[in-house]
Design a protein around this motif. Structure first.
Motif, short mmCIF file in Angstrom:
data_model
loop_
_atom_site.label_atom_id
_atom_site.label_comp_id
_atom_site.label_asym_id
_atom_site.label_seq_id
_atom_site.Cartn_x
_atom_site.Cartn_y
_atom_site.Cartn_z
N LEU A 16 28.93 35.96 42.61
CA LEU A 16 30.16 36.37 41.73
C LEU A 16 30.62 38.15 41.92
CD1 LEU A 16 30.04 34.28 38.58
CD2 LEU A 16 31.64 34.03 40.03
N LEU A 17 31.14 37.88 42.41
CA LEU A 17 31.40 40.39 42.19
C LEU A 17 31.76 40.28 40.63
CD1 LEU A 17 34.35 40.31 45.16
CD2 LEU A 17 31.44 40.51 45.48
N GLU A 18 31.19 42.04 40.81
CA GLU A 18 31.41 43.10 39.32
C GLU A 18 30.74 41.95 37.99
OE1 GLU A 18 34.31 46.12 41.63
OE2 GLU A 18 34.78 44.69 39.88
N ARG A 19 30.74 41.13 38.16
CA ARG A 19 30.29 40.53 37.05
C ARG A 19 28.40 40.33 37.08
NH1 ARG A 19 34.99 40.10 36.59
NH2 ARG A 19 36.23 39.49 36.41
N ASP A 20 27.81 41.47 37.05
CA ASP A 20 26.45 41.47 37.37
C ASP A 20 26.27 41.68 35.78
OD1 ASP A 20 26.57 41.26 39.55
OD2 ASP A 20 25.76 43.25 40.16
N GLY A 45 38.63 36.51 27.87
CA GLY A 45 40.05 37.11 28.94
C GLY A 45 41.33 36.65 28.54
N PRO A 46 41.94 37.43 29.03
CA PRO A 46 43.67 36.79 29.47
C PRO A 46 43.25 35.75 30.52
CG PRO A 46 42.95 38.70 30.78
CD PRO A 46 41.66 38.27 29.82
N GLN A 212 36.42 42.13 33.02
CA GLN A 212 37.15 42.78 33.71
C GLN A 212 38.00 42.40 34.40
OE1 GLN A 212 38.12 45.36 30.82
NE2 GLN A 212 36.72 43.46 29.62
N PRO A 213 38.99 42.94 35.10
CA PRO A 213 39.74 43.01 36.26
C PRO A 213 38.74 43.14 37.38
CG PRO A 213 41.36 43.75 34.46
CD PRO A 213 40.30 43.48 33.94
N ASN A 246 43.21 40.22 38.89
CA ASN A 246 42.62 38.37 38.14
C ASN A 246 42.47 37.90 39.20
OD1 ASN A 246 44.21 36.44 37.61
ND2 ASN A 246 44.39 37.36 35.00
N PRO A 247 41.91 37.54 39.72
CA PRO A 247 40.60 36.68 40.02
C PRO A 247 41.44 35.55 40.58
CG PRO A 247 39.53 37.25 38.34
CD PRO A 247 40.43 37.47 37.73
#
Length: 952
Positions: A16-20, A45-46, A212-213, A246-247
């Protein structure tokens, strides 16, 4: 599309990207829960930000760690299905268990949750059914967690049904000490956030995870992973700007490129912002329509049916044959509209929303009506059908009315009264025929009363006014009687209802007729200013039998009437007859039945009988999960214990009643508080009692009703103990005035006068004191009450001097010699001993004072014990000192838990009975062990017993 693939040639490892940071938080919370530190985790989150991906990560980690994972997903349709989320989580586990395992899961208080999972016709009639259900669900989870740590995952919790949210809110503060993690994903919205979700955010002890985005670099990485390394910086930047990082939107955008076969070189970056996010819905609908009308019909069926969109159901819904429907479902999977498997489900809630919102209001209503027919043919449970009916348009369909009523009955029996209210209101909109409407209005009023909705009174009165059926009217009147008890004005206004309904229903249901007569007697008792009211009505039943429940209820009012005339022994006999029916300790029959019996037994000094009844009533309330009935029984038992002089036990009961929050909390808090204030004053804890008065708002003006008598008496006694004699006099005179206006139906005039006389003497109002004492003696002789007479003679003796004082106090001691009212016996002995000492009779004084000192110690009446000790020393004696150690040092809560453990109850049994968590019980027992100097529960019984086998 949060996932980036990494690896060398072979199978790629997803990341998962940028979710550490988010993943680390989740891993820490999951590990803590596995170790017993349960908590609530919110992922907020949205839409499309990747909340579901984080829940999927948690699911995998939890399963790998040996935790049992239960999952559920909220949806717009599911909001109309009571406990829909809870059932998604736990239903298959409960209903799929074999007989032995199911008995284990539903053991103890967990049995109260069974109606949530079984489509029952009706449930036992108990108060607080909504709370009882939450209580049962909590213990069901506790039982499940005994085998392995649990994780409850709820995706899209913002679309959860109200009863399930209510349970999650009930559960959140009770997770500490349990190996349970509850993880919820919640969509942030610019619109008003549901109050339950705000409350859940406050209850969440873990950090709220807010993904976060994606950054521009992460977006570029994903764009190039899918479109190729040739994707330029301008294209990647355009994708980042258009999707806002937004993923889900990025996933849809890149998916559109992939589906149309477009390469990075053929995409104009300036066109990217025309594709998302506004056109996501259009893209979804185009992909569905390209597969043909039949695929559109199937997609709409999935969007409407929600969790019940099994292929076989969709076939009946759409009219397609099985093979065609299966092929179309596969095509929708290939088009990334549906996920593979049963039931059929959209790949993302936004896709389902796009399909559902493309329907016009009329189309939606028609499709939900079709769903009702299909699901009814398949004998689907009533709650599901009811949820669809809520989304249909009213059409005057009497079969729809019948189904809505059935669904409402099931919801109410299953502890979801708010769902029942919604269903019954929709049934009225259908509408029903004129003959059926009063029944529905009555059922609606009862359901509204369960949730505290003020409309309950309006609907119950409409049912009373409009029905032609005597039974319907009588039941509605009884429900109305419950809804506003003990409000005297409301009860007064309803007298004509009780009379009319009782006269009409007599030919059909004698028990119901007598219950209505009991309601009328209760209303008259609460309104003593009515001429020829309660007394004449009660006298009509003086020779009535006491066999059935309703007959025993009537007998309790006859007993209450006997207190007005005396002797109190007659009232005691009648009260014991009124207590014969087992319903007295179960559902009670009428709020005043148990109160009448308790007051009469207490005035007759039959404390053991009263305690036995109330203890049984408490055990029943604990089993049924009813805090309302538990609080009612507990404050009454506290009143009895205070009357007999068991101050610490009375404090325990009073505090428990104050702390319990149920449907009747405002009614039970003040009586419970009265018991606590009284016991604190008698124990010399005046500052503590004063602080409690202020904290609970009982230090100012009290509502001018008869129910203020006991608060005024307790507050007056507290003022007297603190030396605030003018305030004490004002409160006690106010209480006496209100009692006199009740014409003796509130039998505390003797207690008020006994408390008032020393106050008047301290103020120098000797004439008034003597007059008050004479009145007390005169009334006590008529009542033939040893306690009342002994107390009256004691204060009359305080007004006298010389030989008259000694004679009156000696008579008081003789009258109270065998009385179980230990505190008044102790006070009388100390006053007599002091009078003897002042008269120079030191030898006799020492013996009398030692007896008074021992009784004061047994009662834990510290100020009285101190006085007895001083007087004993002044008379030449050497009193024994007793320090507040061991059992005396326990707090009320610690004492309550320790006593229950000493009786052999397990920690779980205690927690279930007291409506607290296991952790709370463990903390209280740990503190009790330390103060008692013991190491295990086997030593509790001995540690809680003092010299001579008397409870400490």
């Amino acid at each position: 599309m949060l996932v980036e693939s990494r690896g060398d040639g072979g199978a790629a490892a997803p990341r998962l990207l940028e979710r550490d940071d988010d993943l680390h938080t989740i891993d820490v919370i999951a590990a803590a829960a596995a170790g017993g530190a349960g908590s609530m985790l919110l992922i907020e989150g949205p839409a499309g930000i990747g909340k579901t991906a984080l829940l999927d990560h948690l699911r995998g980690r939890a399963a790998a760690a040996g935790m049992v994972v239960y999952t559920a997903r909220g949806g717009d349709l599911e909001r109309g299905f009571g406990f829909g989320i809870v059932r998604q989580l736990l239903e298959s586990t409960v209903l799929g268990a074999d007989v032995g395992e199911r008995e284990r899961l539903l053991a103890g208080a967990a049995r109260l949750a069974e109606p949530v999972f079984t489509d029952v016709e009706s449930a036992a009639s108990i108060a607080d059914i909504a709370f009882a259900t939450l209580h049962g669900l909590y213990w069901l989870l506790a039982n499940l967690a005994e085998r392995a740590p649990l994780v409850l995952l709820v995706d899209d919790a913002h679309c959860a049904d109200d009863p399930s949210l209510r349970f999650l809110l009930h559960l959140a503060p009770r997770l500490a000490g349990l190996p349970i993690l509850v993880a919820l994903s919640v969509r942030t919205s610019p619109h008003k956030v549901r109050a339950e979700l705000r409350a859940l955010t406050l209850e969440s002890r873990a950090p709220v995870v807010r993904p976060q985005p994606l950054s521009d670099d992460a977006v570029a990485s994903l764009v190039r992973a899918l479109l190729g390394a040739g994707a330029g910086d301008r294209l990647c930047h355009s994708c980042a700007v258009a999707t806002g990082g937004n993923p889900f939107l990025l996933s849809e955008l890149l998916g559109e490129f992939r589906r149309t076969g477009r390469s990075a070189r053929t995409i104009d970056p300036s066109d990217v912002d025309q594709l998302v996010p506004e056109r996501v819905s259009a893209s979804v609908l185009i992909r569905v329509s390209q597969l043909g009308p039949a695929a559109s019909a199937l997609a709409r069926a999935v969007a409407v049916l929600g969790e019940w969109a099994r292929l076989s159901t969709c076939v009946r819904f759409t009219g397609l044959d099985v093979t065609q429907a299966a092929d179309l479902a596969a095509a929708l999977v290939d088009s990334e509209i549906l996920v593979h498997g049963e039931p059929l489900r959209c790949v993302h809630p936004l896709i389902r929303t796009a399909i559902y919102e493309d329907l016009s209001h009329t189309e939606r209503a028609d499709l939900h009506a079709r769903a009702v027919r299909v699901l009814a043919e398949q004998h689907c449970e009533r709650g599901v059908i009811g949820a669809h009916l809520l989304a249909t348009a009213p059409a005057g369909d009497l079969s729809a009315v019948a189904m809505l009523r059935e669904a409402a009955r099931a919801a109410l029996a299953g502890g979801a009264p708010e769902t029942a209210v919604a269903l019954l209101r929709r049934a009225l909109d259908e509408p029903p025929d004129d003959a059926e409407r009063p029944d529905i209005v009555s059922e609606l009023g009862i359901a509204e009363y369960e949730i505290g909705d003020a409309s309950a009174t309006v609907h119950l009165r409409e049912a009373i006014d409009t029905t032609a059926d005597p039974l319907t009217r009588a039941r509605a009147v009884m429900a109305l009687a419950w809804s506003n008890h003990p409000d005297a004005d409301s009860q007064r206004a309803q007298l004509s209802f009780y009379e009319q309904a009782a006269s009409e229903v007599g030919l059909y249901d004698r028990e119901l007729q007598l219950q209505l007569e009991g309601a009328r007697l209760g209303a008259l008792l609460l309104n003593p200013d009515l001429p020829d009211g309660f007394e004449q009505a009660a006298d009509r039943f003086s020779d009535f039998p006491a066999r059935t429940r309703a007959e025993c209820l009537i007998r309790s009012f006859v007993a209450r009437r006997a207190l007005q005339t005396g002797p109190v022994a007659v009232a005691g006999d009648l009260a014991e007859q009124a207590a014969r029916h087992p319903a007295l300790v179960s559902e009670g029959g009428h709020p005043l039945w148990r109160t009448n019996v308790t007051i009469c037994l207490m005035e007759a000094e039959r404390y053991d009988a009263a305690e036995h009844i109330l203890s049984r009533a408490m055990r029943h309330a604990e089993r049924m999960g009813s805090p309302q009935w538990l609080a009612r029984a507990q404050w009454l038992r506290g009143l009895v214990r205070h009357r007999r002089g068991d101050l610490r036990a009375a404090e325990v009961d009073g505090r428990a009643a104050v702390d319990i929050h149920g449907a009747a909390a405002p009614y039970t808090r003040t009586p419970g508080l009265v018991v606590v204030i009284d016991t604190l004053a008698d124990q010399g804890r005046v500052d503590e009692a004063d602080a409690l008065l202020v904290q609970r708002g009982m230090d100012g003006a009290l509502i001018p009703t008869l129910f203020a008598v006991l608060p005024l008496l307790a507050r007056g006694r507290l003022h007297a103990a603190a030396g605030r004699h003018e305030l004490a006099r004002d409160d006690l005179l106010d209480a006496l005035s209100r009692i006199q206006s009740s014409r003796g139906t509130f039998p505390w005039a003797g207690d008020v006068r006994v408390a008032l006389v020393p106050v008047l003497l301290a103020l120098g109002e000797d004439v008034s004191a003597r007059k008050t004492a004479d009145e007390a003696v005169s009334c006590a002789r008529v009542a033939a009450s040893p306690r009342r007479l002994g107390g009256a003679l004691r204060v009359r003796g305080l007004c006298a001097g010389g030989r008259e004082r000694l004679d009156l106090l000696r008579e008081a001691v003789d009258v109270l010699q065998d009385s179980p009212a230990l505190l008044w016996r102790a006070q009388t002995l100390v006053d007599f001993g002091r009078a003897l000492r002042l008269a120079g009779q030191h030898d006799e004084a020492r013996d009398i004072l030692r007896a008074g000192l021992d009784l004061a110690h047994r009662c834990r009446a510290a100020p009285l014990a101190d006085q007895a000790e001083r007087e004993t020393r002044a008379a030449g004696g050497r009193p024994r000192r007793r320090a507040a150690v061991g059992a005396d040092a326990l707090t009320a809560s610690e004492r309550r838990v320790a006593e229950m453990a000493a009786e052999g109850m397990s920690n779980k049994d205690i927690a279930q009975a007291l409506f607290v968590t296991l952790r709370t019980v463990e903390l209280h027992l740990s503190n009790a062990y330390a103060k008692l100097g013991i190491r295990s529960r086997q030593d509790l019984a001995g540690a809680l017993v003092g010299d001579g086998g008397q409870p400490r």
